[in-house]
Design an enzyme around this catalytic site. Structure first.
Site, PDB file in Angstrom:
ATOM      1  N   GLU A   1      -5.088  -9.044   0.387  1.00  0.00           N
ATOM      2  CA  GLU A   1      -5.948  -8.391   1.779  1.00  0.00           C
ATOM      3  C   GLU A   1      -7.134  -8.338   1.888  1.00  0.00           C
ATOM      4  O   GLU A   1      -7.739  -7.591   0.563  1.00  0.00           O
ATOM      5  CB  GLU A   1      -5.241  -7.633   2.373  1.00  0.00           C
ATOM      6  CG  GLU A   1      -3.959  -8.001   2.998  1.00  0.00           C
ATOM      7  CD  GLU A   1      -3.168  -6.285   3.929  1.00  0.00           C
ATOM      8  OE1 GLU A   1      -4.550  -5.558   4.038  1.00  0.00           O
ATOM      9  OE2 GLU A   1      -2.227  -5.935   4.441  1.00  0.00           O
TER      10      GLU A   1
ATOM     11  N   GLU B   1       1.438  -1.509   0.323  1.00  0.00           N
ATOM     12  CA  GLU B   1       0.279   0.481   0.197  1.00  0.00           C
ATOM     13  C   GLU B   1       0.762   1.034   0.171  1.00  0.00           C
ATOM     14  O   GLU B   1       0.628   2.524   0.199  1.00  0.00           O
ATOM     15  CB  GLU B   1      -1.216  -0.198   1.498  1.00  0.00           C
ATOM     16  CG  GLU B   1      -2.063  -1.275   1.269  1.00  0.00           C
ATOM     17  CD  GLU B   1      -3.311  -0.844   2.570  1.00  0.00           C
ATOM     18  OE1 GLU B   1      -3.751  -0.445   2.506  1.00  0.00           O
ATOM     19  OE2 GLU B   1      -4.018  -2.418   1.871  1.00  0.00           O
TER      20      GLU B   1
END
Ligand SMILES: *[C@@H]1O[C@H](CO)[C@@H](O)[C@H](O)[C@H]1NC(C)=O
Ligand SMILES: *[C@@H]1O[C@H](CO)[C@@H](O)[C@H](O)[C@H]1NC(C)=O
Length: 303
Positions: A220, A119
């Protein structure tokens, strides 16, 4: 893609899809008491997880000596590991890269990939060009291993990651949490499919001639269980987590997309965080298993 057009297409596609995605789990590198996991701790983790999966992903190769400690456990227990590099700072990148150079050679058989960044684009800690050059540096060092990156699904869908796709990288994991999108459990699966299809479609489109080489997966996803915090319309609870797993995760695997569920075990040591809504958010109840390595619900996907 609108979910209304997606779902009929998806249902029509399922009987034709024979290959299934692979379920993997995000695995932390600290024990419940916050000490760093040793090889024996990873071995105990793998013994608990092996009925569910034999693939895990980790986040930093050097922090808590993860690469050094997990590789022997993976070898002993027949697991495969995605190793991580934290490229946000020069120091974290150098430490992780050095750990990979030290522990990967000779152990390629248990390394299913290396992800550079988790991220980064979402947090704006690196530009896509900066991240691309970090990924290429790692790829050049380990030409026989698949090297890619993980980011939030919307950073792939909105074009932020395009320079990385156009730069020839072919391994992408998109994170997608209907929970953090403030979704009721009954709309969570639709939201999750929408997120993943948007990310995947955009990457394939931008990849052009490389489209067939793209290895796309979900990096995720997850849902907090009893004891976790609510996030707007998204209500924590073990029943809801089971529903999301059975419907969303099992559906994604049936759609032949690899999924890394976040996360394997509750991380009891984790402090609360502050959500986008300004409220205190519990971070200790995201595991498929408790911190004592007990399963919380039925993880067998419907046939
Ligand atoms: C349900 O999910 C779909 C797909 O993400 C979204 O378009 C829609 O707005 C969601 N419904 C609600 C009530 O949020
Ligand atoms: C677990 O879920 C699967 C799929 O829904 C179902 O077939 C199976 O009967 C369940 N097992 C138990 C023990 O409830």
């Amino acid at each position: 893609m609108r979910v209304t057009s997606l779902l009929p297409a998806l249902l029509a596609a399922i009987p034709a899809v024979t290959a299934r995605g692979t379920l993997g789990l995000a695995l932390g590198n600290q024990n419940a008491d916050s000490s760093c996991k040793a090889t024996a701790d990873y071995e105990a983790d793998f013994d608990a997880l092996k009925s569910v999966t034999t693939v895990v992903r980790t986040y930093s190769a050097s922090n808590c000596n993860t690469a050094q400690n997990i590789i022997p456990a993976a070898k002993a227990k027949g697991f495969k590991v995605v190793l991580g590099v934290w490229p946000d700072y020069d120091q974290s990148f150098d430490e992780d890269f050095n750990a990979l150079k030290q522990y990967v050679p000779g152990n390629e058989d248990v390394i299913s990939g290396i992800t550079v960044g988790s991220e980064c684009l979402y947090r704006k800690s690196l530009s896509a060009q900066q991240l691309l050059s970090r990924i290429q540096q790692v790829q050049n060092q380990f030409p026989s291993i698949t090297v890619g990156t993980v980011d939030s699904w919307n950073k792939f869908a909105d074009g932020t990651a395009d320079p990385i796709v156009q730069g020839g990288v072919t391994y992408f994991l998109a994170n997608g949490f209907a929970y953090w999108q403030d979704q009721k459990i009954d709309n969570a699966t639709a939201t999750y499919f929408d997120d993943m299809s948007r990310a995947k479609n955009h990457i394939k489109q931008v990849a052009g001639a490389n489209a067939d080489k793209i290895r796309f997966g979900n990096g995720e996803t997850g849902w907090p269980t009893d004891g976790g915090s609510d996030y707007g319309a998204a209500k924590a609870g073990t029943k809801n987590a089971e529903q999301f797993f059975q419907s969303g995760v099992c559906g994604m695997l049936a759609w032949n997309i690899d999924v890394f569920y976040f996360e394997a075990f509750d991380e009891s040591w984790k402090p609360d965080s502050t959500g986008d809504n300004g409220q205190k958010m519990d971070e200790k109840h995201w595991g498929l298993f408790t911190a004592n390595r007990q399963p919380k619900f039925n993880m067998t996907c419907p046939k």
